[in-house]
Design a protein around this motif. Structure first.
Motif, short mmCIF file in Angstrom:
data_model
loop_
_atom_site.label_atom_id
_atom_site.label_comp_id
_atom_site.label_asym_id
_atom_site.label_seq_id
_atom_site.Cartn_x
_atom_site.Cartn_y
_atom_site.Cartn_z
N ALA A 39 5.57 1.37 -2.28
CA ALA A 39 5.70 2.66 -2.96
C ALA A 39 4.41 3.48 -2.82
O ALA A 39 4.45 4.69 -2.53
CB ALA A 39 6.04 2.46 -4.43
N GLU A 40 3.27 2.84 -2.99
CA GLU A 40 2.00 3.54 -2.85
C GLU A 40 1.76 4.01 -1.42
O GLU A 40 1.22 5.09 -1.21
CB GLU A 40 0.86 2.65 -3.34
N GLN A 69 0.55 6.28 -10.61
CA GLN A 69 -0.12 6.73 -11.83
C GLN A 69 -0.02 5.66 -12.90
O GLN A 69 0.91 4.84 -12.89
CB GLN A 69 0.51 8.02 -12.33
N ARG A 70 -0.93 5.67 -13.83
CA ARG A 70 -0.91 4.72 -14.94
C ARG A 70 0.43 4.85 -15.68
O ARG A 70 0.89 5.95 -15.97
CB ARG A 70 -2.05 4.99 -15.91
N GLY A 71 1.08 3.74 -15.93
CA GLY A 71 2.35 3.71 -16.64
C GLY A 71 3.57 3.80 -15.74
O GLY A 71 4.68 3.52 -16.18
N ALA A 72 3.38 4.20 -14.49
CA ALA A 72 4.50 4.30 -13.56
C ALA A 72 4.95 2.90 -13.14
O ALA A 72 4.17 1.95 -13.14
CB ALA A 72 4.11 5.12 -12.33
N CYS A 73 6.23 2.78 -12.79
CA CYS A 73 6.75 1.50 -12.30
C CYS A 73 7.76 1.78 -11.19
O CYS A 73 8.14 2.92 -10.97
CB CYS A 73 7.35 0.68 -13.43
N VAL A 74 8.15 0.74 -10.51
CA VAL A 74 9.03 0.87 -9.35
C VAL A 74 10.34 0.15 -9.63
O VAL A 74 10.35 -1.02 -10.02
CB VAL A 74 8.36 0.30 -8.08
N HIS A 75 11.46 0.85 -9.41
CA HIS A 75 12.80 0.31 -9.63
C HIS A 75 13.42 -0.03 -8.27
O HIS A 75 13.30 0.74 -7.33
CB HIS A 75 13.65 1.37 -10.35
N HIS A 76 14.07 -1.19 -8.20
CA HIS A 76 14.82 -1.57 -6.99
C HIS A 76 16.24 -1.06 -7.15
O HIS A 76 16.99 -1.54 -8.01
CB HIS A 76 14.82 -3.10 -6.84
N GLY A 77 16.63 -0.09 -6.35
CA GLY A 77 17.93 0.57 -6.48
C GLY A 77 19.11 -0.37 -6.40
O GLY A 77 20.08 -0.21 -7.14
N ASP A 78 19.05 -1.37 -5.53
CA ASP A 78 20.18 -2.29 -5.38
C ASP A 78 20.07 -3.51 -6.30
O ASP A 78 20.91 -4.39 -6.27
CB ASP A 78 20.35 -2.73 -3.93
N SER A 128 13.49 2.87 1.15
CA SER A 128 14.73 3.57 0.78
C SER A 128 15.41 2.94 -0.43
O SER A 128 16.30 3.54 -1.03
CB SER A 128 15.70 3.59 1.96
N ASN A 129 15.01 1.74 -0.81
CA ASN A 129 15.59 1.05 -1.96
C ASN A 129 14.75 1.20 -3.22
O ASN A 129 15.16 0.78 -4.29
CB ASN A 129 15.76 -0.44 -1.64
N LEU A 130 13.59 1.81 -3.12
CA LEU A 130 12.67 1.89 -4.24
C LEU A 130 12.67 3.27 -4.88
O LEU A 130 12.68 4.28 -4.19
CB LEU A 130 11.26 1.53 -3.79
N VAL A 131 12.67 3.28 -6.21
CA VAL A 131 12.61 4.52 -6.98
C VAL A 131 11.38 4.43 -7.87
O VAL A 131 11.23 3.49 -8.64
CB VAL A 131 13.87 4.71 -7.87
N ILE A 132 10.51 5.41 -7.76
CA ILE A 132 9.30 5.43 -8.58
C ILE A 132 9.64 6.10 -9.91
O ILE A 132 10.12 7.24 -9.94
CB ILE A 132 8.16 6.16 -7.86
N CYS A 133 9.41 5.39 -10.99
CA CYS A 133 9.70 5.87 -12.33
C CYS A 133 8.40 6.24 -13.02
O CYS A 133 7.42 5.50 -12.94
CB CYS A 133 10.41 4.79 -13.15
N GLN A 134 8.40 7.37 -13.72
CA GLN A 134 7.16 7.82 -14.36
C GLN A 134 6.72 6.91 -15.50
O GLN A 134 5.55 6.84 -15.82
CB GLN A 134 7.26 9.26 -14.85
N ASP A 135 7.68 6.19 -16.10
CA ASP A 135 7.33 5.24 -17.16
C ASP A 135 8.44 4.21 -17.31
O ASP A 135 9.50 4.32 -16.68
CB ASP A 135 7.07 5.96 -18.49
#
Length: 78
Positions: free
Chosen positions: A31-32, A40-49, A58-65
């Motif tokens: 993601a980075e 950013q601090r507090g952000a995390c990464v979601h696996h779409g599948d 293409s499977n990763l979604v960056i979430c702000q928190d």
């Protein structure tokens, strides 16, 4: 009982978020790399599948928190 999948880690001892063993989660590194900067601090990464081992960008979604991340999980269960 199902076996819980863990995240794949990569050895990056100079990374600011590296553990004491020098590793970071591979999905964070991917993601980075796509963003061109650290999350950013507090952000995390979601696996779409839902597959924690599928770290294709293409499977990763960056979430702000984490709240937004949990919202994605709740919506997927509906």
């Amino acid at each position: 009982m199902s076996k819980r999948l863990h995240y794949r880690a990569v050895y990056r001892p100079t990374h600011l978020k590296a553990t004491s063993s020098g590793c970071i989660p591979e999905h964070v590194m991917v993601a980075e790399r796509v963003l061109g900067h650290l999350l950013q601090r507090g952000a995390c990464v979601h696996h779409g599948d839902g597959n924690r081992l599928n770290n294709q960008s293409s499977n990763l979604v960056i979430c702000q928190d984490n709240a937004y991340h949990m919202l994605l999980h709740r919506r997927l269960r509906v």
